[in-house]
Design a protein around this motif. Structure first.
Motif, PDB file in Angstrom:
ATOM      1  N   ARG A   1      41.804  41.838  57.871  1.00  0.00           N
ATOM      2  CA  ARG A   1      41.709  41.283  56.361  1.00  0.00           C
ATOM      3  C   ARG A   1      41.271  41.399  55.045  1.00  0.00           C
ATOM      4  O   ARG A   1      39.730  40.639  54.694  1.00  0.00           O
ATOM      5  N   ARG A   2      40.927  43.026  54.998  1.00  0.00           N
ATOM      6  CA  ARG A   2      40.017  43.101  54.230  1.00  0.00           C
ATOM      7  C   ARG A   2      40.285  43.603  52.431  1.00  0.00           C
ATOM      8  O   ARG A   2      42.359  43.722  53.076  1.00  0.00           O
ATOM      9  N   SER A   3      40.744  42.844  51.529  1.00  0.00           N
ATOM     10  CA  SER A   3      41.108  43.599  50.075  1.00  0.00           C
ATOM     11  C   SER A   3      40.959  44.401  49.964  1.00  0.00           C
ATOM     12  O   SER A   3      40.038  45.033  49.858  1.00  0.00           O
ATOM     13  N   VAL A   4      42.079  44.993  49.437  1.00  0.00           N
ATOM     14  CA  VAL A   4      41.893  46.714  48.917  1.00  0.00           C
ATOM     15  C   VAL A   4      43.239  46.787  48.372  1.00  0.00           C
ATOM     16  O   VAL A   4      43.807  46.792  47.692  1.00  0.00           O
ATOM     17  N   LEU A   5      42.441  47.688  46.874  1.00  0.00           N
ATOM     18  CA  LEU A   5      43.227  48.177  45.956  1.00  0.00           C
ATOM     19  C   LEU A   5      43.760  49.500  45.363  1.00  0.00           C
ATOM     20  O   LEU A   5      42.117  50.398  46.356  1.00  0.00           O
TER      21      LEU A   5
ATOM     22  N   GLY B   1      39.677  36.514  41.176  1.00  0.00           N
ATOM     23  CA  GLY B   1      38.921  37.513  40.378  1.00  0.00           C
ATOM     24  C   GLY B   1      38.140  37.881  40.820  1.00  0.00           C
ATOM     25  O   GLY B   1      36.928  38.417  40.351  1.00  0.00           O
ATOM     26  N   THR B   2      37.819  38.070  42.522  1.00  0.00           N
ATOM     27  CA  THR B   2      36.521  38.434  42.717  1.00  0.00           C
ATOM     28  C   THR B   2      36.369  39.927  43.002  1.00  0.00           C
ATOM     29  O   THR B   2      38.000  40.880  42.593  1.00  0.00           O
ATOM     30  N   CYS B   3      35.446  40.514  43.304  1.00  0.00           N
ATOM     31  CA  CYS B   3      35.441  41.828  43.743  1.00  0.00           C
ATOM     32  C   CYS B   3      36.496  42.258  45.229  1.00  0.00           C
ATOM     33  O   CYS B   3      36.313  41.845  46.417  1.00  0.00           O
TER      34      CYS B   3
ATOM     35  N   ARG C   1      39.723  47.801  34.078  1.00  0.00           N
ATOM     36  CA  ARG C   1      38.321  48.152  34.821  1.00  0.00           C
ATOM     37  C   ARG C   1      38.362  47.194  35.867  1.00  0.00           C
ATOM     38  O   ARG C   1      38.191  45.765  35.957  1.00  0.00           O
ATOM     39  N   VAL C   2      37.994  47.637  37.383  1.00  0.00           N
ATOM     40  CA  VAL C   2      38.083  46.637  37.966  1.00  0.00           C
ATOM     41  C   VAL C   2      36.552  46.731  38.918  1.00  0.00           C
ATOM     42  O   VAL C   2      35.944  48.487  39.259  1.00  0.00           O
TER      43      VAL C   2
END
Length: 356
Positions: free
Chosen positions: A36-40, A11-13, A110-111
């Motif tokens: 290791r970056r979270s990427v969408l 649930g984080t950004c 929305r994110v």
């Protein structure tokens, strides 16, 4: 697309939301995933080079001639292998929300993102000529580097561009320049065209002539009724960056120096000048081919990661305290305390040199 598809498991950004899943966007997402970056990645599924699915993407080292759609499929698999996520959707707007960004899609999802990379590409605005748009990406083309080799030694028509006529003359001896509504060549250009043996046809073109049985371009019909045989047609589209959804962020969109279209202004790393926002690929370089777009995506990803590293380091440094007093423990203070307590066993080069 469900809300769960766009939401992080905890649930984080997101560290980075990439808007656009073409060559630039997927290359950036792959690079970010590998550190290791979270990427969408949010992609509308409208790649600019989709019409060229049968002729392939060229100049891509190791993947010469690969189908554009196959290249994207492979790219998505590679991004997923390093933890990135690619979802289908069209971004409606991006808004700043404090130190973060709110990215909303047209279907209401929305994110939140710490940084945003725009890789939405461009729209080719084609000359208005009956039959032209239907053959775009097949036997109507514009780039000598993307598709010139494939049309070598064929009868090539060029619509209104002396520059392109000179470029394609390198690939074929049979090149015809249709002045159509283009500017009259200068005296020097007339001499160049004549010297290279480029035929010049004056008068407006009415439409393209297609051999329906073979499904191939056969010629150009002039308003006068004359048909000039050609097998390929080169045109000069106007390139317009897909950036309307960014209104309100303060990005600068400027005419290309060559007067061929509009693009988002960025520096060498893809930074737009707006804190937290980068752009790469055709949206910021309308002349970029697939290899250049990939490289720009990688460069922007590296710059974004460096920016996040410094932000994370600054936040970590600010959160360090000593004892109940809550004083900030600075680097020099920590080093001094270590030396007093550990002596030769203190961390750092001194301990290694002393054999501690």
């Amino acid at each position: 697309m469900g809300e769960r598809a766009m939401t992080q498991r905890d649930g984080t950004c997101w560290d980075v939301v990439v808007v656009g899943g073409g060559a630039a966007g997927l290359s950036a997402a792959l690079t970010l995933g590998r550190v290791r970056r979270s990427v969408l990645v949010i992609d509308s599924g409208e790649p600019r080079n989709a019409p060229a699915v049968d002729v392939g993407a060229h100049g891509v080292l190791g993947r010469e001639g690969v189908s554009p759609l196959e290249l994207l499929r492979l790219g998505r698999e590679e991004v997923a292998a390093f933890g990135g996520r690619v979802v289908s959707g069209r971004v409606a707007h991006v808004r700043r929300d404090g130190e973060e960004f709110s990215v909303a899609t047209e279907d209401g999802q929305r994110v939140r993102a710490r940084r945003v990379l725009v890789t939405t590409g461009l729209v080719d605005e084609l000359p208005e000529l009956p039959g032209l748009a239907e053959r775009w990406g097949r036997d109507v083309l514009h780039c000598v580097y993307c598709h010139g080799w494939e049309v070598r030694d064929r009868a090539i028509g060029v619509l209104g561009s002396v520059h392109q006529a000179l470029l394609f003359r390198q690939l074929s001896k049979d090149v015809t320049l249709f002045l159509h509504e283009g500017a009259e060549p200068t005296e020097e250009q007339w001499e160049q065209l004549a010297g290279l043996g480029v035929s010049v046809v004056e008068g407006a073109v009415e439409r393209l002539v297609v051999d329906e049985e073979k499904d191939r371009l056969a010629g150009m019909r002039l308003v006068s009724g004359v048909v000039v045989p050609v097998e390929e047609l080169v045109v000069a589209p106007r390139f317009v960056a897909r950036a309307d959804f960014l209104d309100g962020l303060g990005l600068t969109v400027r005419e290309h120096p060559m007067g061929i279209g509009e693009q988002v202004v960025v520096d060498g790393s893809g930074f737009t000048g707006v804190a937290g926002v980068w752009a790469a690929g055709n949206v910021s370089d309308v002349l970029a081919g697939v290899p250049q777009a990939m490289a720009a995506g990688v460069g922007a990803a590296a710059a974004i990661n460096a920016d996040l590293v410094m932000a994370d380091a600054g936040r970590a440094a600010a959160s360090r305290v000593v004892g109940p007093g809550g004083d900030v423990c600075t680097g020099p203070t920590e080093a001094a305390v270590s030396r007093r307590v550990l002596g030769a066993r203190a961390h750092g080069l001194d301990g290694l040199v002393d054999g501690g």
